[in-house]
Design a protein around this motif. Structure first.
Motif, PDB file in Angstrom:
ATOM      1  N   TYR A 149     -26.350   3.641 -33.575  1.00 24.07           N
ATOM      2  CA  TYR A 149     -26.578   3.195 -32.036  1.00 24.07           C
ATOM      3  C   TYR A 149     -27.540   2.076 -31.967  1.00 24.07           C
ATOM      4  O   TYR A 149     -27.723   1.113 -31.298  1.00 24.07           O
ATOM      5  N   GLY A 150     -28.880   2.558 -32.507  1.00 19.90           N
ATOM      6  CA  GLY A 150     -30.106   1.837 -32.243  1.00 19.90           C
ATOM      7  C   GLY A 150     -29.781   0.325 -32.927  1.00 19.90           C
ATOM      8  O   GLY A 150     -30.415  -0.957 -32.159  1.00 19.90           O
ATOM      9  N   ALA A 151     -28.884   0.214 -33.954  1.00 19.31           N
ATOM     10  CA  ALA A 151     -28.859  -1.182 -34.175  1.00 19.31           C
ATOM     11  C   ALA A 151     -27.933  -2.114 -33.621  1.00 19.31           C
ATOM     12  O   ALA A 151     -27.934  -3.379 -33.698  1.00 19.31           O
ATOM     13  N   LEU A 152     -27.227  -1.246 -32.444  1.00 17.34           N
ATOM     14  CA  LEU A 152     -26.314  -2.287 -31.728  1.00 17.34           C
ATOM     15  C   LEU A 152     -26.662  -2.483 -30.378  1.00 17.34           C
ATOM     16  O   LEU A 152     -25.897  -3.083 -29.404  1.00 17.34           O
ATOM     17  N   VAL A 153     -27.815  -1.790 -29.808  1.00 19.12           N
ATOM     18  CA  VAL A 153     -28.148  -2.019 -28.546  1.00 19.12           C
ATOM     19  C   VAL A 153     -28.518  -3.459 -27.970  1.00 19.12           C
ATOM     20  O   VAL A 153     -28.092  -3.784 -26.982  1.00 19.12           O
ATOM     21  N   ALA A 154     -28.899  -4.324 -28.836  1.00 20.49           N
ATOM     22  CA  ALA A 154     -29.106  -5.805 -28.426  1.00 20.49           C
ATOM     23  C   ALA A 154     -28.061  -6.348 -28.231  1.00 20.49           C
ATOM     24  O   ALA A 154     -27.867  -6.963 -27.101  1.00 20.49           O
ATOM     25  N   THR A 155     -26.795  -6.226 -28.948  1.00 22.53           N
ATOM     26  CA  THR A 155     -25.557  -6.830 -28.674  1.00 22.53           C
ATOM     27  C   THR A 155     -24.843  -6.145 -27.464  1.00 22.53           C
ATOM     28  O   THR A 155     -24.331  -6.856 -26.631  1.00 22.53           O
ATOM     29  N   ALA A 156     -25.073  -4.585 -27.538  1.00 23.92           N
ATOM     30  CA  ALA A 156     -24.330  -4.076 -26.434  1.00 23.92           C
ATOM     31  C   ALA A 156     -24.887  -4.544 -24.982  1.00 23.92           C
ATOM     32  O   ALA A 156     -24.110  -4.368 -23.937  1.00 23.92           O
ATOM     33  N   ALA A 157     -26.001  -4.701 -24.891  1.00 22.20           N
ATOM     34  CA  ALA A 157     -26.922  -5.022 -23.693  1.00 22.20           C
ATOM     35  C   ALA A 157     -26.408  -6.103 -23.204  1.00 22.20           C
ATOM     36  O   ALA A 157     -26.661  -6.645 -21.946  1.00 22.20           O
ATOM     37  N   THR A 158     -25.642  -7.174 -23.773  1.00 28.43           N
ATOM     38  CA  THR A 158     -25.327  -8.353 -23.429  1.00 28.43           C
ATOM     39  C   THR A 158     -23.745  -8.207 -22.963  1.00 28.43           C
ATOM     40  O   THR A 158     -23.440  -9.247 -22.342  1.00 28.43           O
ATOM     41  N   LEU A 159     -23.151  -7.023 -23.138  1.00 28.35           N
ATOM     42  CA  LEU A 159     -21.895  -6.887 -22.564  1.00 28.35           C
ATOM     43  C   LEU A 159     -21.816  -6.403 -21.172  1.00 28.35           C
ATOM     44  O   LEU A 159     -22.552  -5.668 -20.638  1.00 28.35           O
ATOM     45  N   PRO A 160     -20.601  -6.737 -20.796  1.00 26.23           N
ATOM     46  CA  PRO A 160     -20.418  -6.288 -19.285  1.00 26.23           C
ATOM     47  C   PRO A 160     -20.370  -4.643 -19.285  1.00 26.23           C
ATOM     48  O   PRO A 160     -19.881  -4.264 -20.291  1.00 26.23           O
ATOM     49  N   VAL A 161     -20.846  -4.109 -18.169  1.00 27.67           N
ATOM     50  CA  VAL A 161     -20.555  -2.580 -18.279  1.00 27.67           C
ATOM     51  C   VAL A 161     -19.095  -2.158 -17.543  1.00 27.67           C
ATOM     52  O   VAL A 161     -18.733  -2.573 -16.671  1.00 27.67           O
ATOM     53  N   PRO A 162     -18.417  -1.499 -18.379  1.00 26.13           N
ATOM     54  CA  PRO A 162     -17.094  -1.032 -18.093  1.00 26.13           C
ATOM     55  C   PRO A 162     -17.404  -0.007 -16.934  1.00 26.13           C
ATOM     56  O   PRO A 162     -18.156   0.776 -16.978  1.00 26.13           O
ATOM     57  N   GLN A 163     -16.574  -0.541 -15.952  1.00 24.58           N
ATOM     58  CA  GLN A 163     -16.645   0.192 -14.462  1.00 24.58           C
ATOM     59  C   GLN A 163     -15.681   1.490 -14.534  1.00 24.58           C
ATOM     60  O   GLN A 163     -16.082   2.483 -13.707  1.00 24.58           O
ATOM     61  N   ASP A 164     -14.850   1.438 -15.437  1.00 23.92           N
ATOM     62  CA  ASP A 164     -13.987   2.715 -15.408  1.00 23.92           C
ATOM     63  C   ASP A 164     -13.922   3.097 -16.839  1.00 23.92           C
ATOM     64  O   ASP A 164     -12.604   3.363 -17.431  1.00 23.92           O
ATOM     65  N   PRO A 165     -14.834   3.576 -17.505  1.00 24.22           N
ATOM     66  CA  PRO A 165     -14.774   4.005 -19.058  1.00 24.22           C
ATOM     67  C   PRO A 165     -14.102   5.338 -19.101  1.00 24.22           C
ATOM     68  O   PRO A 165     -14.154   6.128 -18.320  1.00 24.22           O
TER      69      PRO A 165
END
Lengths: 158, 726
Positions: B162-178
């Motif tokens: 997860y730690g290696a992915l947070v920089a990319t993940a933080a640029t994504l829209p937050v899913p409102q209905d995960p």
């Protein structure tokens, strides 16, 4: 104020105390050993129990001046790595709720196990009958005390 | 602890901030907000989730830990949906301001209210991390799974932490209905997980409010008039200052603060003050005078809290009528850790630290007392050595701030146990007038339950509140929501004013009402020759009903009553206890319309009338059990809490003063008194209900019903005294 010497958890300390000042305040406010809890301050609840010369005492009822010359052990000094059989048993039984009474409970039980390797339920209850746990964790304390005795029996003799 | 605790909330998510290479989600709930709305100024997050580039997961808990296990249960919920190792989660404690609110810990609603928002936050973060991995690898998102802190590409077995992915993940829209996990797939929720703070507690390193040590900090205690409303007339400040270590004597709003280098010196200095009090207008108040007021109040109709049919007419026309008055005493919290708070007023700011159940109230009341803006008041929350509702009040924190301002130094104020018993707030004594009408066939046709007591008054009720019927039902939990289907029901509330402070106490209004209700149901059973379980089950048809907009599910209540009785061997003979009378009693309750709980208590009574509770069998349906180990602990704890009030101490007043000073004259249950407790949790995947308070109310009536079964004596006044049964 009197300057006195206290040996706590194997370390000698020089402290200035007021006449009759109970040991609990010196441990907590001067030496920073806040694991010893101040509860009622009147010897009723047992939260402040420490070992003085190997005997469990209520540190709110012991003037610091009278605690010189005998080793004092607090919850911080009960074990080197927090692994005294009582501490392990208390964790394994998930005893603590608010946890405030538990250092006193553990110190009293540890002292009991010094003299009674395998205490009966009656002996555990007699030792802890005047210790207050307002969260009501007593049923787990009983189990933890039995478990601590078993864990202690498994330890290599020292 | 509002009168309507089941507020409907909708939750939503947004990226709170992206600081460096970390993924930070705010989790919020705001009345009426729509999921998926754009971030706006009205967004009020209550929990924060942060995943750092080294994979560290931090959850900021917005509720106070006082032994109920909130710092374990909330992270469990998040870890479940996020799919990370629970043991590796860091837990931070929230402070007011900083975008976090809804921080009051009361009403048993921490898990209930955080359940859905936390799951959604975890699921949204997991979805973003999986999408980031799929993007990184250039593969289909659907081919990516998560596994304890990693995203795994199923076809190839490639893994990214997860730690290696947070920089990319933080640029994504937050899913409102995960997508949320099915309860079948839970790996952590429902497991027996030990307390997060356990290791610190057993080694003495856990920091409670009284343990705080701040450079330059002075210690203070306060001489308060033993009579509320009184004030100091004369005192000897010079005598106090002659005590070595005493620095100052500062008059503040609640009394005279003695400020010293050590708490011991402050206590000795207070002893030396020799205060003469102007006792004010309440010096004639006593338990007896209040009891007389309650007796007058309970004799006349109050504000109606529920009316089904016409109970008055049905009672008048009944073939047989039962009447009884039940009495519940004043009770105190008597937590083990003395109340304390640290304050440092300097440079137009106030820093506060201590054990509080309501840091926002502390902030608000201190800001008001000092005349500061809210953002000039900072509150840090420590562990609490016993909350039980006492620390929902902010009085002791306001005192600390006043003293710090007066002496221009950092100060910690402490209340001794006696200080708190004398001038804290209380569970109010109450009387309960119960009437039942039976028809020719002995069937219950009418039910009347009138409660007489005082309202909470930490904040005096306004004229509007006093005129609002909901204030009355909100002060009568367990009364107006009586779960039984009597054809005619009248419940009402006769309010009496009181000068002493009345406020939250574990499970609040419910224990007195539930005590009266569950015992009186047994009185009907005894009067009609019916089994208490059979009568209750017969009164729990049809399956559900609605009162005050809330639904009581009688089937779930039936199930726990049956289960407790089945496990306890209801109807089978009890083993004899030499020289003692034995009996078994049943009681149950639906707390806050959601936590369904029943007890069967086994007691014995000696020749001198002493009661021992040997065993309590509990069945509970609280929806999804998040941490069964914690639930069992809360039940064990709630039983002891309720029994201390039922069998041990009571607070009494004479000449305007509380007559008790500590555990010697206000005793609580000891290890010798503690019954063996057996808990059976009904499997459920419904939303979780609270567990801190619901175990308290039904234990007193279960034990009193058992006492009746053993002795034929119906004790209607608590605490029970041996002389009641000798």
């Amino acid at each position: 104020m009197a300057s006195i010497s206290l040996t706590v958890n194997g370390v000698a300390h020089r402290v200035d105390v007021a006449p009759e000042e109970p040991l609990v305040w010196v441990l907590r406010e001067q030496l920073g050993l806040t694991g010893t809890k101040l509860g009622c301050g009147r010897g009723i609840c047992g939260a402040c129990t420490v070992h003085l010369g190997g005997t469990p005492v209520r540190s709110c009822q012991v003037p610091a001046t009278s605690a010189q010359a005998r080793p004092i052990v607090t919850i911080e000094g009960l074990s080197t790595h927090g692994d005294h059989p009582c501490q392990r048993a208390w964790l394994e039984e998930d005893v603590a709720q608010c946890g405030y009474c538990q250092p006193g409970m553990i110190m009293k039980t540890a002292a009991l196990l010094q003299g009674t390797a395998s205490p009966a339920l009656d002996e555990i209850e007699a030792a802890l009958a005047d210790h207050v746990c307002r969260c009501g964790t007593y049923d787990r304390i009983r189990r933890a005390a039995h478990r601590a005795a078993a864990l202690k029996a498994e330890e290599p003799a020292k | 602890m509002s009168a309507a605790p089941n507020t409907t909330r909708r939750d939503f998510l947004k990226i709170g901030s992206v600081t460096g290479a970390a993924l930070v989600l705010g989790v919020g709930w705001t009345e009426g907000a729509e999921a998926g709305t754009a971030p706006s100024a009205s967004f009020r997050p209550s929990l924060w989730l942060a995943i750092a580039s080294d994979g560290a997961v931090t959850i900021t808990v917005h509720r106070s830990e006082m032994g109920q296990g909130v710092r374990t249960a909330l992270p469990m919920i998040l870890a479940e949906e996020l799919d990370v190792d629970f043991a590796g989660i860091h837990i931070a404690q929230a402070s007011p301001g900083h975008g976090i609110e809804d921080m009051g810990t009361g009403g048993s609603d921490s898990v209930a209210s955080a359940w859905r928002p936390l799951r959604r936050a975890g699921a949204a973060a997991r979805e973003m991390l999986a999408t980031a991995a799929a993007t990184t690898w250039g593969v289909d998102r659907a081919a990516c799974l998560t596994e304890q802190g990693f995203v795994v590409h199923r076809p190839t077995g490639r893994r990214l932490a997860y730690g290696a992915l947070v920089a990319t993940a933080a640029t994504l829209p937050v899913p409102q209905d995960p997508p949320l996990k099915s309860s079948r797939d839970f790996r952590l929720v429902g497991q027996r997980v030990r307390r997060h703070d356990g290791p610190a507690i057993v080694t003495g390193s856990a920091t409670y409010g009284l343990d705080l040590r701040v450079p330059g900090m002075l210690r203070a205690v306060i001489a308060r008039c033993p009579v509320i409303g009184g004030s100091p007339a004369r005192w000897d400040a010079a005598a106090a200052k002659r005590v070595a270590g005493v620095r100052d004597v500062a008059p503040i709003s609640t009394g005279l603060a003695v400020v010293a280098d050590s708490t011991w010196a402050a206590l000795r200095g207070r002893d030396a003050l020799a205060v003469t009090w102007d006792e004010g207008p309440n010096a004639a108040f006593s338990s007896a005078s209040f009891r007389k007021q309650l007796e007058d109040a309970v004799a006349r109709p109050g504000v109606v809290t529920r009316r089904d049919g016409d109970a008055t007419a049905a009672l008048e026309g009944a073939a047989k009528r039962l009447e009884a008055v039940y009495a519940y005493p004043f009770e105190a919290h008597a937590g083990l850790e003395p109340l304390s708070f640290f304050a440092h007023v300097h440079d137009g700011r106030c820093e506060l630290r201590g054990g509080t159940q309501h840091p926002e109230r502390v902030q608000r009341e201190v800001a008001k007392a000092l005349g500061f803006a809210l953002d000039r008041v900072e509150v840090e929350v420590t562990l609490i050595g016993g909350g039980f509702g006492r620390r929902l009040a902010a009085d002791y924190a306001v005192e600390a701030a006043e003293i710090s301002r007066a002496v221009a130094a950092p100060v910690q104020v402490m209340w001794t146990h006696a200080d708190d018993l004398h001038r804290g707030h209380f569970e109010c004594a109450s009387l309960h007038r119960m009437e039942a009408g039976l028809d020719d066939a002995g069937r219950p046709a009418a039910w009347l339950h009138r409660k007489a007591s005082a309202f909470h008054n930490l904040t005096p009720p306004t004229a509007e509140e006093l005129a609002d019927p909901e204030s009355y039902s909100g002060s009568a939990w367990g009364q107006y929501d009586v779960p039984y289907a009597f054809p005619n029901i009248l419940t009402d509330y006769s309010r009496v004013d009181i000068p002493v402070k009345i406020g939250p106490w574990r499970s609040v209004f419910s224990p007195p009402c539930t005590f009266a209700r569950e015992c009186f149901v047994d009185e009907i059973a005894a009067a009609t020759g019916r089994d208490p379980l059979e009568l209750r089950l017969a009164l729990l048809e049809p399956a559900s009903f609605t009162v005050a907009g809330q639904t009581v599910d009688r089937q779930r209540f039936q199930r726990v009553l049956r289960l407790a009785c089945e496990k306890a061997g209801w109807g089978k003979p009890l083993a004899p206890v030499a020289g003692r009378r034995v009996g078994r009693g049943l009681a149950g309750n639906v707390y806050d319309f959601y936590t369904h709980l029943a007890y069967v208590a086994e007691v014995s009574i000696g020749a001198q009338g002493d009661v021992r509770v040997h065993r309590v069998v509990c069945a509970v349906d609280c929806g999804q059990a998040v941490n069964p180990l914690g639930i069992e602990g809360q039940i064990e704890s709630g039983i002891l809490w309720g029994l201390s009030a039922a069998l041990k101490g009571e607070i009494t007043f004479e000449a305007g003063r509380v007559e008790q000073s500590g555990y010697d004259d206000y005793p609580v249950m000891s290890i010798r008194d503690a019954p063996a407790v057996e808990v059976h949790i009904v499997p459920s995947d419904g939303r979780p209900g609270g567990m801190g308070e619901p175990p308290v109310p039904p234990i007193a009536p279960a034990v009193l019903n058992a006492v009746f079964a053993a002795t034929g004596r119906r004790v209607r006044r608590l605490p029970l005294r041996a002389t009641d049964l000798a």
